[in-house]
Design an enzyme around this catalytic site. Structure first.
Site, short mmCIF file in Angstrom:
data_model
loop_
_atom_site.label_atom_id
_atom_site.label_comp_id
_atom_site.label_asym_id
_atom_site.label_seq_id
_atom_site.Cartn_x
_atom_site.Cartn_y
_atom_site.Cartn_z
CD GLU A 16 -2.81 -1.30 0.22
OE1 GLU A 16 -3.12 -0.26 -0.39
OE2 GLU A 16 -3.27 -2.41 -0.08
CB CYS A 70 -1.40 7.58 1.85
SG CYS A 70 -2.65 6.60 2.70
CD GLU A 115 2.92 10.25 -0.97
OE1 GLU A 115 3.95 9.55 -0.95
OE2 GLU A 115 1.85 9.87 -0.47
#
Ligand code: NAD
Length: 488
Positions: free
Chosen positions: A257, A290, A387
């Site tokens: 993940e 996230c 990110e």
């Protein structure tokens, strides 16, 4: 055995590993500091090596056959006992995790830690209610059996460490696997409290173990070990690649993940108050989430209206101590992470992107960074494509639906997407067209634990949640019984 504890916010936290239901300390330690006040050392935590990885996997390997054999109902009793104990200890865990990681204490108390308890209850229920698929074909009765897979390594990141560790460990344990958990070195303490509760819930020794330390040291030793039958990882795409390649070498199933760069799309027909309210939430917890929609993508015709309202909503944020109920923006986890976030913004501005607001740290020695909004010069800008994992959003506009979807899909990530529109058909078209593991329409962070959860592209591999996780942690077996076989 040694039982070293240190007081953290009035809670005595064990600083060693937890292996075979015993605390073990390493000769070397690492310092754990609080993002709320970096001068405050919280603990010296055991720094595990391949030695502790070996001890923990030996314990998990020895405990596995009995844990697998007792069956889902017995395992469910342990999981539910642990869930009840988590509920009884929410305040203590929230206090420690707030100091250690600086997530807002109120949301830890009201939602995040309690979700840990829900994770264990949900998987106790799901494992018990498994209905094996059965059908007849070719003169045989076919049944799909779930067999426990074996010792499982769970590696978690520093954000929401308690919730994510329980989310990954609960299905592994419910499926009949034993677990070695390694939390991140920047926020190791709340998982240590979890192990106190594992002991109190009287789990058999070796079923649920914890090792502390650095990823490249004890983490790497765990994932490379040939006794491991499953690896479950949450963290950055870079580390995911590294661990995934080791899992591939050992032919061990792996879920990752990984990071996110979610699009937050607002059509002109949206309920603007709702869209602005949700968009402003992306700065909560310092943007270290996230699933956040960090790319605001707004229909050109409402550009000014949206920007005005969004700037006003963002001004309402309160940067402060995460223990105060009025605080909405917490500090960043670590000076190195603050420097990383600053680096992204500084490079963006230097390259010609437009700073709409923010762009500064707020105090010279604190770890807070202002809610920041940047309009990139182009969609290829680093600030759009990578990110940041901080309170930094980008702002872009689109002319029509095709452009909205194209922009949404224009990064290598694919974890989550949000769309705001009052037109259900438009929402459906976006939902089908967007490349993301989870799509929220007119909402954000609503979660059903039975739904699949995971990312597309560099946001991840595999799915967690519901039966998807239980399948991952099991060896699925096809059992075929010839129709005429008599009962002996
Ligand atoms: P990271 O990848 O640096 O570290 C994650 C964990 O991996 C830590 O425990 C670390 O010690 C360990 N690790 C590092 N190198 C290792 C190695 N070689 N072998 C074994 N273990 C190793 O990530 P981070 O900075 O802690 O977390 C932030 C990232 O996590 C962001 O990208 C964020 O988006 C992502 N994240 C994803 C989700 C999700 O559900 N998709 C949830 C939370 C965070």
């Amino acid at each position: 055995m040694s039982e070293e504890r240190t007081p953290v916010g009035g809670v005595a936290v064990a600083t060693g590993h937890f292996i075979n239901n015993e605390r073990i300390s390493s000769p070397t330690t690492f310092e754990d500091r609080s993002p709320l006040d970096w001068s405050l050392k919280l603990a010296d935590v055991s720094r595990g090596t391949s030695h502790e990885a070996d001890l923990a996997l030996a314990a998990a390997t020895e405990a596995f056959p009995d844990w697998a054999k007792i069956g889902v109902h017995e395992r469910g009793k342990y999981l539910r006992r642990l869930a009840d104990l988590i509920d009884d200890n929410v305040e203590r865990i929230a206090t420690v995790e707030c100091l250690d990681m600086a997530m807002l204490e109120e949301s830890l108390r009201l939602r995040v830690i309690a979700r840990g308890a829900r994770n264990f209850r949900a998987y106790a229920d799901l494992a018990e209610h498994y209905e094996p698929r059965r059908w007849a074909s070719n003169g045989t009765h076919n049944t799909v059996l779930r067999m426990p897979a074996g010792p499982t390594v769970v590696i978690t990141p520093w954000n929401a460490p308690f919730m994510l560790s329980t989310w990954k460990s609960a299905p592994a344990l419910a499926a009949g696997n034993t677990v070695v958990l390694k939390p991140a070195e920047w926020s190791p303490l709340s998982c240590s409290l979890l192990m106190d509760l594992v002991l109190e819930a009287e789990f058999p020794p070796g079923v649920f173990n914890l090792v502390q330390g650095f990823g490249e040291e004890v983490g790497a030793a765990l994932v490379a070990d040939s006794r491991v039958r499953r690896i479950s990882f949450t963290g950055s795409p870079e580390t995911g690649r590294r661990i995934g390649s080791i899992a591939a070498r050992n032919l061990v199933p792996f879920t990752g993940e990984l990071g996110g760069k979610g699009p937050f799309v607002v059509y002109a027909d949206a309920d603007l108050d709702l869209a602005v309210e949700k968009a402003a939430l992306m700065y909560d917890d310092g943007g270290q989430v996230c699933l956040a929609g960090t790319r605001l993508i707004v229909e050109e015709s409402i550009r000014e209206k949206f920007l005005d309202r969004f700037a006003t909503a963002s001004e309402l944020h309160v940067l402060g101590d995460s223990r105060d109920a009025t605080t909405t923006v917490s500090p960043l986890i670590h000076p190195a992470h603050l420097a990383r976030v600053e680096g992204f913004v500084d490079r963006s501005i230097a390259s010609g992107d437009t700073l709409i607001f923010g762009g500064e740290r707020t105090t010279p020695d604190g770890l807070w960074y202002e809610p920041t909004l940047i309009e990139p010069k182009s969609n290829d800008a680093e600030i759009v494509q990578n990110e940041v994992f901080g309170p930094v959003l980008t702002f872009q506009t689109f002319a029509d639906e095709a452009e909205a979807i194209a922009l949404a899909n224009s990064t290598a990530y694919g974890l989550s997407a949000m769309v705001f529109t009052t037109d259900e058909k438009k929402a459906d078209r976006f939902g089908l067209g967007v490349r993301a593991g989870t799509v929220w329409v007119n909402c954000y962070l609503v979660r059903d634990l039975t739904a699949p959860f995971g990312g597309i592209g560099i946001s991840g591999i595999g799915r967690e949640g519901g039966d998807y996780a239980l399948d991952f942690y099991s060896d699925l077996k096809t059992y075929q019984l010839k129709e005429e076989t008599t009962h002996g």
